[in-house]
Design an enzyme around this catalytic site. Structure first.
Site, PDB file in Angstrom:
ATOM      1  N   ASP A  82       0.822  -1.209   0.000  1.00 38.59           N
ATOM      2  CA  ASP A  82       0.000   0.000   0.000  1.00 38.59           C
ATOM      3  C   ASP A  82       0.855   1.258   0.000  1.00 38.59           C
ATOM      4  O   ASP A  82       0.501   2.267  -0.628  1.00 38.59           O
ATOM      5  CB  ASP A  82      -0.942   0.009   1.214  1.00 38.59           C
ATOM      6  CG  ASP A  82      -2.040  -1.031   1.084  1.00 38.59           C
ATOM      7  OD1 ASP A  82      -2.331  -1.442  -0.049  1.00 38.59           O
ATOM      8  OD2 ASP A  82      -2.590  -1.437   2.123  1.00 38.59           O
ATOM      9  N   CYS A  83       1.962   1.229   0.727  1.00 38.49           N
ATOM     10  CA  CYS A  83       2.811   2.425   0.783  1.00 38.49           C
ATOM     11  C   CYS A  83       3.870   2.422  -0.308  1.00 38.49           C
ATOM     12  O   CYS A  83       4.424   3.480  -0.641  1.00 38.49           O
ATOM     13  CB  CYS A  83       3.467   2.560   2.152  1.00 38.49           C
ATOM     14  SG  CYS A  83       4.283   1.072   2.758  1.00 38.49           S
ATOM     15  N   TYR A  84       4.178   1.242  -0.857  1.00 42.61           N
ATOM     16  CA  TYR A  84       5.124   1.124  -1.958  1.00 42.61           C
ATOM     17  C   TYR A  84       4.488   0.281  -3.066  1.00 42.61           C
ATOM     18  O   TYR A  84       4.788  -0.896  -3.217  1.00 42.61           O
ATOM     19  CB  TYR A  84       6.430   0.482  -1.488  1.00 42.61           C
ATOM     20  CG  TYR A  84       7.254   1.351  -0.566  1.00 42.61           C
ATOM     21  CD1 TYR A  84       7.743   2.574  -0.998  1.00 42.61           C
ATOM     22  CD2 TYR A  84       7.528   0.945   0.735  1.00 42.61           C
ATOM     23  CE1 TYR A  84       8.498   3.385  -0.168  1.00 42.61           C
ATOM     24  CE2 TYR A  84       8.286   1.743   1.577  1.00 42.61           C
ATOM     25  CZ  TYR A  84       8.767   2.958   1.127  1.00 42.61           C
ATOM     26  OH  TYR A  84       9.522   3.762   1.956  1.00 42.61           O
TER      27      TYR A  84
END
Length: 473
Positions: free
Chosen positions: A132-134
């Protein structure tokens, strides 16, 4: 040995700033000692510069590539077809000097490091699972040292204090990290710069420690720690210098500022890839004991010749570096040709370059923040019997009774008070108290929002479970 302090590093630095410091290379100080004696060396000389340029397999570089768009966590990384270790952070990697290319075993990490230092652009390929963040999963593009954020050498073991020469008594040719060894004592190879070698000029580590400023790869570097395989309890010759591989240094320096002339990738046939690294260490002459050691010549520095055809590598002779440099030594009554894998020409250039930096006022000495004076011995791995188990008709090998290493890890889970679970609890069942994570079971409604947040793997039980909550909060 008289240990009266003649000068301090601070005093030497003031002389450097004024342009008054007396700086000699290791070879020049040996000549002065022969002509005028050690006491005159101690009186006249402020700094002695050393140098070595040799294959140093235990080398490598950290690289921060910079974030991609979309951002990704680089987990499998290849640079010019050579694997870069990605188990650090999103876009950090470590490339080892001996890592081989998947396409060409004669090309590897050492060559990649050299090429980056030289300013060349290399193909970077990176893969990630996507989070989700990468969310990024793949990147392919060319990078060079000016495009990336960080690029610095961090070498776990450099500048060996002496190293055994190698020969071969067997009937076949051997290909080793000491080069090609001809059969029947056909040759002897060595890889230490003798009286120019940094740690042979300060064998007791009286001036070299953590934080010592040095020449590394054509730029300024530093001693970061004890080098791996650092040991102290070894045989010495009559002059108090180790006869065998002894102390080493872990070194660090900004590779962006280095010169590829002093960092060279290499390949030894049937052994693998390595990296030639240029290292120069300034030795401040603080007292007569240090003056004594820096004045030792090739005639007074010795090493052993080891037979690489036998697993135990027995010693077949002890020789001086003067004998090795002469081009031949005697083994069992036979004259055997010798050669150096360490470039004496480069070592000499490094010592002179460091001397010029100091005389020009561009390089000052540092007081180590800690000395490398811990007594250490060298340990070897012993064989552990493999235990074989049959599980679901599949042969599984494991060591010391641990089928899955994670199972063993689970036995030692404990809260690290990071707080990852606190913000997801809407009922304040998990909360902070005096910087520690606490749990109030009476407020828990078993919504299970916290069960997958703990980075060390602790979990709350399901409400229907008979197991009561036993987390160490």
């Amino acid at each position: 040995m008289q240990l009266e302090k003649l000068r301090s590093i601070e005093e030497i630095n003031k002389k450097i700033a004024r342009g008054e410091a007396v700086v000699l290379t290791a070879e020049e100080v040996v000549k002065l000692a022969k002509e005028e004696g050690i006491k005159e060396v101690a009186k006249k000389v402020d700094v002695v510069t050393t140098g070595t340029f040799a294959p140093m397999c235990s080398s490598g570089a950290f690289i921060n590539f910079g974030h991609t768009m979309p951002p990704m966590r680089m987990e499998r990384i290849k640079l010019a077809g050579v694997e870069v270790y990605g188990g650090l952070a999103a876009v950090d990697g470590y490339i080892g000097a001996t890592q081989e290319s998947e396409f060409d075993k004669t090309f590897g990490g050492g060559h990649v490091i050299e090429m980056l230092i030289r300013g060349e652009s290399l193909l970077l390929e990176a893969y990630g699972k996507g989070t989700d963040c990468y969310p990024g999963k793949y990147f392919r593009g060319y990078i060079n040292k000016d495009m990336i954020n960080d690029f610095f050498l961090f070498n776990p073991r450099n500048a060996y204090q002496n190293y055994a020469a190698a020969t071969n008594s067997s009937e076949r040719t051997l290909y080793t990290y000491m080069g090609k060894l001809l059969p029947n004592y056909g040759n002897v190879n060595y890889s230490t710069s003798g009286e120019l070698s940094p740690l042979l000029k300060d064998p007791k580590m009286l001036t070299i420690g953590i934080g010592t400023r040095i020449f590394l790869g054509g730029a300024v570097g530093y001693v970061a720690w004890y080098g791996t395989q650092f040991r102290t309890q070894v045989k010495e010759n009559e002059y108090g210098v180790p006869l065998v591989p002894t102390r080493t240094l872990a070194l660090i320096g900004d590779a962006k500022k280095m010169d590829s002339k002093f960092v060279k990738g290499a390949y030894f046939k049937n052994y693998g890839v390595t990296l030639f690294v240029g290292v120069g260490v300034p030795i401040p002459i603080l007292n007569e004991e240090i003056a004594y050691y820096v004045s030792l010549s090739n005639e007074e520095l010795h090493t052993e010749i080891k037979d690489y055809s036998k697993l135990e590598r027995p010693t077949v002779g002890v020789v001086s570096y003067a004998q090795l440099k002469s081009g031949k030594v005697e083994i069992n009554g036979k004259d055997v040709r010798t050669t150096s894998l360490s470039s004496l020409e480069k070592a000499r250039e490094i010592a002179h370059t460091l001397k010029k930096w100091i005389l020009a006022g561009n390089f000052f000495l540092t007081n180590p923040s800690a000395m490398l004076d811990e007594e250490r011995t060298l340990k070897n791995l012993s064989k552990v019997e493999q235990i074989v188990s049959h599980l679901e008709n599949k042969k599984v090998e494991y060591v010391m009774g641990v089928l899955n290493p994670k199972d063993k890890l689970n036995e030692h889970k404990e809260c690290v008070n990071c707080g990852a679970c606190v913000s997801v609890c809407s009922y304040e069942a998990i909360y902070w108290e005096k910087d520690k994570v606490k749990f109030d079971e009476s407020k828990c409604v078993y919504c299970m929002l916290c069960t997958d947040t703990c980075p060390v793997g602790l979990k709350l039980p399901d409400e229907k479970s008979e197991t009561k909550f036993e987390m160490p909060y």
